[in-house]
Design a protein around this motif. Structure first.
Motif, short mmCIF file in Angstrom:
data_model
loop_
_atom_site.label_atom_id
_atom_site.label_comp_id
_atom_site.label_asym_id
_atom_site.label_seq_id
_atom_site.Cartn_x
_atom_site.Cartn_y
_atom_site.Cartn_z
N VAL A 234 0.87 -1.18 0.00
CA VAL A 234 0.00 0.00 0.00
C VAL A 234 0.91 1.23 0.00
O VAL A 234 1.67 1.45 0.94
CB VAL A 234 -0.94 0.02 1.22
N PHE A 235 0.83 2.03 -1.07
CA PHE A 235 1.71 3.16 -1.27
C PHE A 235 1.03 4.47 -0.87
O PHE A 235 -0.19 4.54 -0.77
CB PHE A 235 2.15 3.25 -2.74
N SER B 5 10.28 3.36 -0.18
CA SER B 5 10.74 2.02 -0.52
C SER B 5 9.55 1.07 -0.57
O SER B 5 8.52 1.29 0.08
CB SER B 5 11.75 1.53 0.51
N LEU B 6 9.73 -0.01 -1.31
CA LEU B 6 8.70 -1.04 -1.34
C LEU B 6 8.53 -1.66 0.04
O LEU B 6 7.41 -1.99 0.45
CB LEU B 6 9.05 -2.10 -2.38
N ALA B 7 9.62 -1.81 0.78
CA ALA B 7 9.53 -2.36 2.13
C ALA B 7 8.64 -1.51 3.02
O ALA B 7 7.83 -2.03 3.80
CB ALA B 7 10.93 -2.49 2.74
N SER B 8 8.77 -0.19 2.92
CA SER B 8 7.92 0.70 3.70
C SER B 8 6.46 0.54 3.32
O SER B 8 5.57 0.50 4.19
CB SER B 8 8.36 2.16 3.49
N ALA B 9 6.18 0.41 2.03
CA ALA B 9 4.80 0.23 1.57
C ALA B 9 4.25 -1.13 2.01
O ALA B 9 3.05 -1.25 2.30
CB ALA B 9 4.74 0.37 0.06
N GLY C 186 -6.67 -1.83 -6.11
CA GLY C 186 -6.01 -2.55 -7.18
C GLY C 186 -4.83 -1.83 -7.81
O GLY C 186 -3.86 -2.46 -8.24
N GLU C 187 -4.88 -0.48 -7.88
CA GLU C 187 -3.77 0.26 -8.47
C GLU C 187 -2.47 0.07 -7.69
O GLU C 187 -1.38 0.16 -8.23
CB GLU C 187 -4.11 1.74 -8.60
N HIS C 188 -2.59 -0.21 -6.40
CA HIS C 188 -1.41 -0.47 -5.58
C HIS C 188 -0.75 -1.80 -5.96
O HIS C 188 0.47 -1.93 -5.88
CB HIS C 188 -1.79 -0.47 -4.09
N TYR C 189 -1.58 -2.77 -6.35
CA TYR C 189 -0.98 -4.05 -6.76
C TYR C 189 -0.27 -3.91 -8.10
O TYR C 189 0.79 -4.51 -8.33
CB TYR C 189 -2.05 -5.14 -6.85
#
Length: 445
Positions: free
Chosen positions: A197-198, A207-211, A382-385
């Motif tokens: 989730v961004f 970062s992707l880890a943070s999201a 879905g846009e987050h995926y």
């Protein structure tokens, strides 16, 4: 983004087996017709239906050439056979072997389309973009009068892929036990294999880890997990949610059927000093023991199979202590599309997730209600995926050499890139969605 150099020339095969799946080959499609050609650059023992072209069927091939060609032209996806980039704006497809491309589609539909990519018979300068265009027009690709004949190029799902207790273990191991190092080559350091989730798109400022942590924390909050919570997690992954729940003071029981995931999750949990708070069990969800204040299951229902959704929701309900909460994260598709997919052997069910099926929101509501559960919250993102998958795909391509070093051959690498791009296209076109749901006991007041 670094992109592979793809040609129609034979490519070298690394020595040895595919890591994690010794002596395993992808089963063929079951066609009774004898193949008429075999690609010398593909290992026929490992990839039988990629190496062998289906036998010539002039009528089917001609239909595929006519209708697919018209669709690609109409959607401005047609690329020059030479591979030279044209001045047209947007993604383009380049056919390196048009006859093989149309023959495969004529015989096996979308499975053939994917296998043709695995064989290197077509390519795109923007794979995810091209697949997004196709996904957005999926109902327009074949004329309505021909859709009634879809049985000519699709097959039923193999009965061997049913998610019985033995079948579910085998199906999970065929994907998740490929190699922990393979997944580490494209996932972020949390090893989270589900949608993040961004805060914004594109994800350049975090970062992707943070999201991923944001996603996990939302689920923990939804389930009310805190100090002293007895939490059951169905689907361990590599342990990141269990780690964050234990850090909150929860006592976690987490279930998986993947031997590889369980081993690494235990290592990570022990390294964090939380082994006394987390119990990782190799156990089927149908064999849950005990009652819990909270139950969380992240993108697990897709692996259950429609036949077993009643058992899945019954198990969730049975595990819930009075007043408890269930938080689910689930990929969904439209109900009509789900019904068609449930009856069809697809590229994803053949090569990536055997036995799996993405549910519709209607199916989740029906089966959860039948188990005595009420949907108290339902949020889609879905846009987050799509963004998550873009980052995974870019990392996978950038680490192509590392994947090769693990023993995965070029056909596997193309299959995996196609799978990631295909999934991204599903979310970008809104054919797919992902949702977080809160389920509680009883019916709405």
């Amino acid at each position: 983004m670094t992109r592979p150099v793809l040609t129609s020339e034979p490519r070298p095969q690394p020595a040895g087996r595919i890591v994690g799946i010794p002596h395993q080959t992808i089963p063929n499609s079951g066609s009774a017709a004898a193949p008429t050609a075999c690609r010398a650059d593909v290992d026929a023992g490992r990839w039988p239906d990629v190496a062998r072209l289906p036998s010539a069927a002039p009528a089917r091939t001609a239909l595929a050439r006519h209708f697919v060609g018209r669709a690609l032209d109409r959607l401005a996806l047609t690329g020059p056979a030479t591979g030279v980039r044209s001045s047209a704006v947007g993604p383009r497809l380049t056919l390196h072997d048009p006859d093989a491309f149309h023959r495969r589609i004529g015989r096996h539909g979308l499975i053939g389309f994917g296998e043709s990519y695995m064989a290197g018979e077509w390519d795109s300068d923007d794979l995810a973009g091209a697949l997004t265009v196709l996904a957005a027009h999926t109902d327009d690709l074949v004329p309505a009068r021909l859709r009634r004949l879809r049985g000519l190029w699709v097959s039923a799902r193999p009965t061997a892929d049913r998610n019985t207790r033995t079948g579910a273990r085998d199906n999970i191991q065929r994907h998740y036990d490929l190699s922990n190092d393979l997944f580490a080559a494209f996932l972020d350091p949390t090893l989270s294999y589900s949608s993040a989730v961004f805060t914004a798109f594109p994800a350049r400022s975090e970062s992707l880890a943070s999201a991923q942590h944001r996603k996990i924390d939302r689920l923990l909050d939804l389930a009310g997990v805190g100090e002293g919570t007895r939490l059951l997690e169905i689907g361990t992954g590599w342990g990141e949610l269990a780690l964050r729940a234990a850090a909150r003071g929860a006592r976690v029981t987490t279930l998986t059927l993947s031997v590889e995931q369980a081993a690494l999750a235990r290592e990570r949990i022990a390294a964090a000093g939380l082994a006394d708070r987390v119990d990782v069990q190799l156990r089927d969800y149908r064999d849950i023991e005990g009652r819990y204040d909270a139950v969380i299951s992240v993108e697990m229902i897709e692996a259950v199979g429609a036949e077993y959704w009643p058992a899945y929701f019954t198990a969730l309900r049975r595990a819930l202590a009075p007043g408890g909460r269930i938080a689910l994260q689930a990929i969904t598709m439209g109900h009509r599309q789900m019904l068609h997919t449930a009856a069809t052997h697809t590229f994803i069910s053949k090569y990536v997730f055997p036995g799996g099926l993405i549910p519709s929101r209607e199916a989740i509501a029906e089966h959860s209600a039948a188990a005595g559960l009420h949907t108290a919250a339902d949020d889609g993102f879905g846009e987050h995926y799509a963004e998550t998958l873009r980052l995974w795909r870019e990392q996978f391509v950038a680490n192509r050499a590392a994947v090769t070093g693990l023993g995965f051959d070029p056909v596997f690498r193309r299959m995996w890139e196609f799978y990631l791009a295909y999934s991204e296209a599903g979310f970008r076109s809104r054919y797919l969605d992902v949702r977080q749901l809160l389920l509680t006991e009883g019916t709405p007041r």
